[in-house]
Design an enzyme around this catalytic site. Structure first.
Site, PDB file in Angstrom:
ATOM      1  N   ASN A 199      -2.545 -21.988  10.624  1.00 15.18           N
ATOM      2  CA  ASN A 199      -1.103 -21.510  10.856  1.00 15.18           C
ATOM      3  C   ASN A 199      -0.339 -23.024  10.922  1.00 15.18           C
ATOM      4  O   ASN A 199      -0.877 -23.890  11.499  1.00 15.18           O
ATOM      5  CB  ASN A 199      -1.078 -21.271  12.356  1.00 15.18           C
ATOM      6  CG  ASN A 199       0.163 -20.761  12.868  1.00 15.18           C
ATOM      7  OD1 ASN A 199       0.730 -19.859  12.745  1.00 15.18           O
ATOM      8  ND2 ASN A 199       1.085 -21.675  13.650  1.00 15.18           N
ATOM      9  N   GLU A 200       0.685 -22.944  10.463  1.00 11.74           N
ATOM     10  CA  GLU A 200       1.516 -24.155  10.188  1.00 11.74           C
ATOM     11  C   GLU A 200       0.969 -25.538   9.791  1.00 11.74           C
ATOM     12  O   GLU A 200       0.859 -26.279  11.059  1.00 11.74           O
ATOM     13  CB  GLU A 200       2.436 -24.220  11.491  1.00 11.74           C
ATOM     14  CG  GLU A 200       3.296 -23.019  11.190  1.00 11.74           C
ATOM     15  CD  GLU A 200       4.801 -23.183  12.283  1.00 11.74           C
ATOM     16  OE1 GLU A 200       4.673 -24.081  13.156  1.00 11.74           O
ATOM     17  OE2 GLU A 200       5.652 -22.508  11.933  1.00 11.74           O
ATOM     18  N   GLU A 242       7.528 -15.964   9.872  1.00  6.84           N
ATOM     19  CA  GLU A 242       8.165 -15.916  11.332  1.00  6.84           C
ATOM     20  C   GLU A 242       9.548 -15.764  11.311  1.00  6.84           C
ATOM     21  O   GLU A 242      10.084 -17.109  10.879  1.00  6.84           O
ATOM     22  CB  GLU A 242       7.348 -16.998  12.320  1.00  6.84           C
ATOM     23  CG  GLU A 242       5.801 -16.985  12.124  1.00  6.84           C
ATOM     24  CD  GLU A 242       5.482 -18.110  13.126  1.00  6.84           C
ATOM     25  OE1 GLU A 242       6.278 -18.954  13.786  1.00  6.84           O
ATOM     26  OE2 GLU A 242       4.039 -18.347  13.123  1.00  6.84           O
ATOM     27  N   TRP A 247      11.587 -24.467  21.981  1.00  2.00           N
ATOM     28  CA  TRP A 247      10.687 -25.492  21.721  1.00  2.00           C
ATOM     29  C   TRP A 247      11.898 -26.894  21.202  1.00  2.00           C
ATOM     30  O   TRP A 247      11.538 -27.935  21.219  1.00  2.00           O
ATOM     31  CB  TRP A 247       9.896 -25.720  20.600  1.00  2.00           C
ATOM     32  CG  TRP A 247      10.322 -24.563  19.409  1.00  2.00           C
ATOM     33  CD1 TRP A 247       9.733 -23.662  19.384  1.00  2.00           C
ATOM     34  CD2 TRP A 247      11.050 -25.149  18.350  1.00  2.00           C
ATOM     35  NE1 TRP A 247      10.289 -22.949  18.130  1.00  2.00           N
ATOM     36  CE2 TRP A 247      11.064 -23.951  17.699  1.00  2.00           C
ATOM     37  CE3 TRP A 247      11.566 -26.355  18.028  1.00  2.00           C
ATOM     38  CZ2 TRP A 247      11.824 -23.959  16.300  1.00  2.00           C
ATOM     39  CZ3 TRP A 247      12.572 -26.127  16.624  1.00  2.00           C
ATOM     40  CH2 TRP A 247      12.485 -25.068  16.016  1.00  2.00           C
ATOM     41  N   GLN A 280       6.427 -19.011  26.962  1.00  2.00           N
ATOM     42  CA  GLN A 280       7.064 -17.773  28.043  1.00  2.00           C
ATOM     43  C   GLN A 280       8.701 -17.591  27.595  1.00  2.00           C
ATOM     44  O   GLN A 280       8.696 -16.600  28.057  1.00  2.00           O
ATOM     45  CB  GLN A 280       6.613 -17.861  29.356  1.00  2.00           C
ATOM     46  CG  GLN A 280       6.827 -19.249  29.982  1.00  2.00           C
ATOM     47  CD  GLN A 280       6.143 -19.220  31.382  1.00  2.00           C
ATOM     48  OE1 GLN A 280       6.744 -18.782  32.362  1.00  2.00           O
ATOM     49  NE2 GLN A 280       5.086 -19.787  31.476  1.00  2.00           N
ATOM     50  N   MET A 281       9.101 -18.898  27.322  1.00  2.00           N
ATOM     51  CA  MET A 281      10.569 -18.833  27.397  1.00  2.00           C
ATOM     52  C   MET A 281      11.253 -18.497  25.768  1.00  2.00           C
ATOM     53  O   MET A 281      12.205 -18.606  25.477  1.00  2.00           O
ATOM     54  CB  MET A 281      11.434 -20.250  27.561  1.00  2.00           C
ATOM     55  CG  MET A 281      11.101 -20.434  29.281  1.00  2.00           C
ATOM     56  SD  MET A 281      11.609 -19.083  30.340  1.00  2.00           S
ATOM     57  CE  MET A 281      13.500 -19.280  30.016  1.00  2.00           C
TER      58      MET A 281
HETATM   59  C1  GAL Z   1       5.868 -21.639  14.861  1.00  2.00           C
HETATM   60  C2  GAL Z   1       4.561 -21.322  15.314  1.00  2.00           C
HETATM   61  C3  GAL Z   1       4.345 -20.004  16.208  1.00  2.00           C
HETATM   62  C4  GAL Z   1       5.165 -20.022  17.486  1.00  2.00           C
HETATM   63  C5  GAL Z   1       6.586 -20.598  16.862  1.00  2.00           C
HETATM   64  C6  GAL Z   1       7.536 -20.629  18.207  1.00  2.00           C
HETATM   65  O1  GAL Z   1       6.099 -23.051  14.736  1.00  2.00           O
HETATM   66  O2  GAL Z   1       3.895 -21.086  14.148  1.00  2.00           O
HETATM   67  O3  GAL Z   1       2.760 -19.988  16.601  1.00  2.00           O
HETATM   68  O4  GAL Z   1       4.722 -21.507  18.239  1.00  2.00           O
HETATM   69  O5  GAL Z   1       6.570 -21.546  16.175  1.00  2.00           O
HETATM   70  O6  GAL Z   1       9.002 -20.720  17.688  1.00  2.00           O
END
Ligand code: GAL
Length: 642
Positions: free
Chosen positions: A143-144, A324, A332, A373-374
């Site tokens: 993943n990423e 995604e 984040w 969670q946010m």
């Molecule tokens: C991506 C990641 C996901 C999740 C998401 C949140 O970078 O692949 O697992 O963390 O961000 O925005």
């Protein structure tokens, strides 16, 4: 190719009794794909060698029975705690020499042999068990890669692997000394075992040393990924993808892409605007709840090219997905506003207009626990629909009603080269010189003129499909590209800073740019802070960077202080600085006019994209825009047959 929607789902986060309802609701929304598994190692193998995959069998069965296709992720981005007990030395180290420990994710060093073996083992278990499962219709490796700055590791493991890599490359320490210029500051080595990693030096390490370290680190990602793709292919014919990121350049995605059937990427437009895009406060305010109007498109085009690497063919036809897609506020970025109504729909259609096969929202339901969670999902934590749920339904309906749109090849090709990003980060010669930004601003300039753009890898051998080709800031032009340029009949815009370094990161002699049939010498360069500019005689200015070029070639534009700013020899143009918006718009507009490319200057925030059959319009503004006799709603999308 039928365009489809999907979602990321974590069955291990929820009671099993909820899966069936979740699956049928996904199907009702009109979703096709569901990605699962990529962080579930501790549930797949709770203790070393003791597998528990019955729950995963049932999850796949439940989703598949509801008519969904599963993308199964290998769980190697989240090694369980017991893994560290088995391999205490598997962690990556930061530049300060500290291990990056357990308690989140991506706590591994790409070069660690023991961890690679464990990854091969779990991949094989999954590939054997699900390789022929009719519901598992695609795979995702890890993943990423690179997320959380995890490609560059300064660990004891990396040190050993780096020395081996250097020994392979140079064969003798003398050859390495010559290549790196180690006579400088008495940096010569008598054996490969004396070479260190380029961190914790008193002042900057040798740039050639840093560049080799970056190439090595990139190669480790390629090797790590290939272990998994080889195993999956031995057991499954389903296509394999990886989910790349936005503005992450720490490894060569074209090289990783050569082992994957599909390039996918994770698009978080509002997070990126807050976190990555360099722009004024006013600009960021304007697009606060929509994201930058060009940032996603740039990556769509970049990853379409990455997706063409394995199966060949034109970069315009590479296979790619959004794995995604931001559905609501994320958690984040420095600030996390909620998207304007309509954006979850607009972003999806924009991806399809650029040729995406699938767009998967991240995630199905917001988790009420742990780090994210946010972070919104299509559902709230209480299972009620969040706004994007309804937008996904709308997109699914629209896709069902739409004809196939196909992808058109652009008239403009823009080179993107990962190694150049490493080069200018290694020796920026102006602390804010960013290769990514230079290319992105060029891309933005082309899009402002209403153009489709294809991104080209730096070793492109055939430029003939393009009426115009741009290669700003490529540190070292490949022989393949130079040969292509020599036989190219279209117009090209090369520079600034292009072809100014050898492969060993030394200044080229003869001095740059050494372009075919162009008598030009970059005699001097200068960088400038953001509030200083070098005006051009015809308007606009050079910012960040300017070059003084001695030439007998045709000078098309001058700086206000009388130096050549844009020169031309045959179809090749060399730009001797970083053009600001005004200068770039004029120069690109002029070149397009000469190349016979029709341009359509667009209002701010409105963007065009032509597919093979349709012209799409995307309004990133929070207000309606009138254009070409039509009103495009705020955060609205419009399309019509070409
Ligand atoms: C991506 C990641 C996901 C999740 C998401 C949140 O970078 O692949 O697992 O963390 O961000 O925005």
């Amino acid at each position: 190719m039928k365009r489809t929607l999907g979602v990321c789902y974590y069955p291990e986060h929820w009671e099993e009794s909820e899966w069936v309802t979740d699956a049928s609701r996904m199907a009702e929304v009109g979703l096709t794909w569901v990605r699962i598994g990529e962080f579930a190692w501790s549930r797949m193998e709770p203790t070393y060698g003791q597998y528990d995959l019955n729950w995963l069998d049932r999850a796949i069965e439940t989703l598949g029975a509801a008519g969904l296709k599963v993308v199964l992720g290998t769980p190697t981005a989240t090694p369980p705690r017991w893994m560290l007990t088995r391999h205490p030395d598997m962690l990556a180290y930061d530049k300060m020499g500290n291990p990056r420990g357990f308690g989140s994710r991506r706590h591994y060093d790409f070069a660690h042999k023991g961890y690679r073996t464990e990854c091969a083992r779990i991949t094989e278990v999954l590939a054997k068990r699900y390789g022929a499962n009719p519901y598992v219709a695609a795979w995702q490796t890890d993943n990423e890669y690179a997320c959380h700055n995890t490609v560059l590791s300064y660990s004891p493991t990396a040190l050993v692997a780096f020395r081996n890599w250097l020994a392979q490359k140079y064969q003798s320490p003398q050859a390495l000394n010559r290549a790196w210029g180690n006579v400088f500051w008495s940096m010569e080595y008598a054996s490969f075992d004396e070479v260190g990693l380029p961190n914790l030096t008193v002042t900057e390490a040798s740039p050639a040393h840093v560049m080799d370290f970056r190439r090595f680190a990139s190669d480790m990602v390629v090797e790590f990924n290939r272990i998994q793709t080889d195993i999956i292919r031995a057991h499954s014919t389903a296509p394999i993808a990886h989910n790349y990121m936005g503005q992450v350049t720490d490894f060569d995605h074209f090289a990783v892409g050569a082992d994957l059937d599909i390039a996918s990427w994770d698009a978080y437009p509002i997070g990126f605007l807050s976190d990555r895009v360099v722009a004024s406060a006013g600009y960021k305010r304007r697009f606060l709840r929509q994201g930058d109007p060009d940032f996603q498109a740039f990556h769509h085009d970049l990853y379409r090219a990455v997706g063409a690497q394995r199966h060949g063919g034109s970069v315009a036809e590479g296979r790619w997905w959004i794995m995604e897609q931001q559905p609501g506020p994320v958690n984040w970025a420095p600030w996390n506003p909620d998207p304007l109504p309509g954006m979850a729909r607009l972003w999806a259609h924009e991806a399809f207009a650029h040729g995406a096969e699938a767009v998967c929202y991240f995630r199905w339901r917001q988790a009420p626990f742990a780090q994210e969670q946010m972070h919104a999902g299509l559902l709230r934590p209480d299972c009620a629909p969040a706004p994007a749920f309804y937008e996904a339904i709308e997109v699914a309906r629209e896709l069902a009603a739409m004809p196939q749109v196909g992808t058109a090849r652009a008239k403009a090709g823009l080179v993107f080269d990962y190694a150049s990003d490493w080069a200018w980060a290694t020796q920026p010669q102006g602390c804010d010189f960013s290769y990514f930004r230079l290319v992105f601003e060029t891309y933005r300039g082309l899009r402002r003129l209403g153009l489709n753009v294809d991104i080209l890898p730096p070793n492109t051998r055939d430029l003939s499909p393009y009426a115009i080709v741009l290669a700003p800031g490529v540190a070292t032009l490949s022989d393949a590209f130079l040969a292509a340029l020599r036989s190219y009949n279209g117009l090209s815009l090369i520079g600034p800073r292009t072809n100014s370094k050898t492969a060993n990161f030394a200044i080229t002699i003869p001095l740059p740019p050494n372009l075919p049939n162009m008598d030009a010498t970059v005699a001097r360069v200068g960088s400038m802070p953001p509030d200083c500019v070098e005006p051009l005689a015809d308007g606009g200015a050079f910012v960040h960077w300017r070059e003084k070029v001695e030439t007998t070639a045709n000078v098309v534009e001058h700086t206000a202080d009388g130096w050549p700013a844009l020169i031309k020899s045959g179809g090749i143009h060399y730009l001797a600085g970083w053009a600001d918006e005004a200068a770039l718009t004029r120069i690109l507009g002029d070149l397009c006019a000469q190349a016979g490319i029709e341009t359509t200057p667009l209002p701010e925030g409105l963007r065009l994209r032509d597919s093979a059959t349709h012209r799409y319009l995307f309004n990133y503004n929070a207000f309606a825009v009138e254009w070409d006799g039509r009103t495009i709603a705020p955060a609205g999308v419009d399309w019509q047959l070409l």
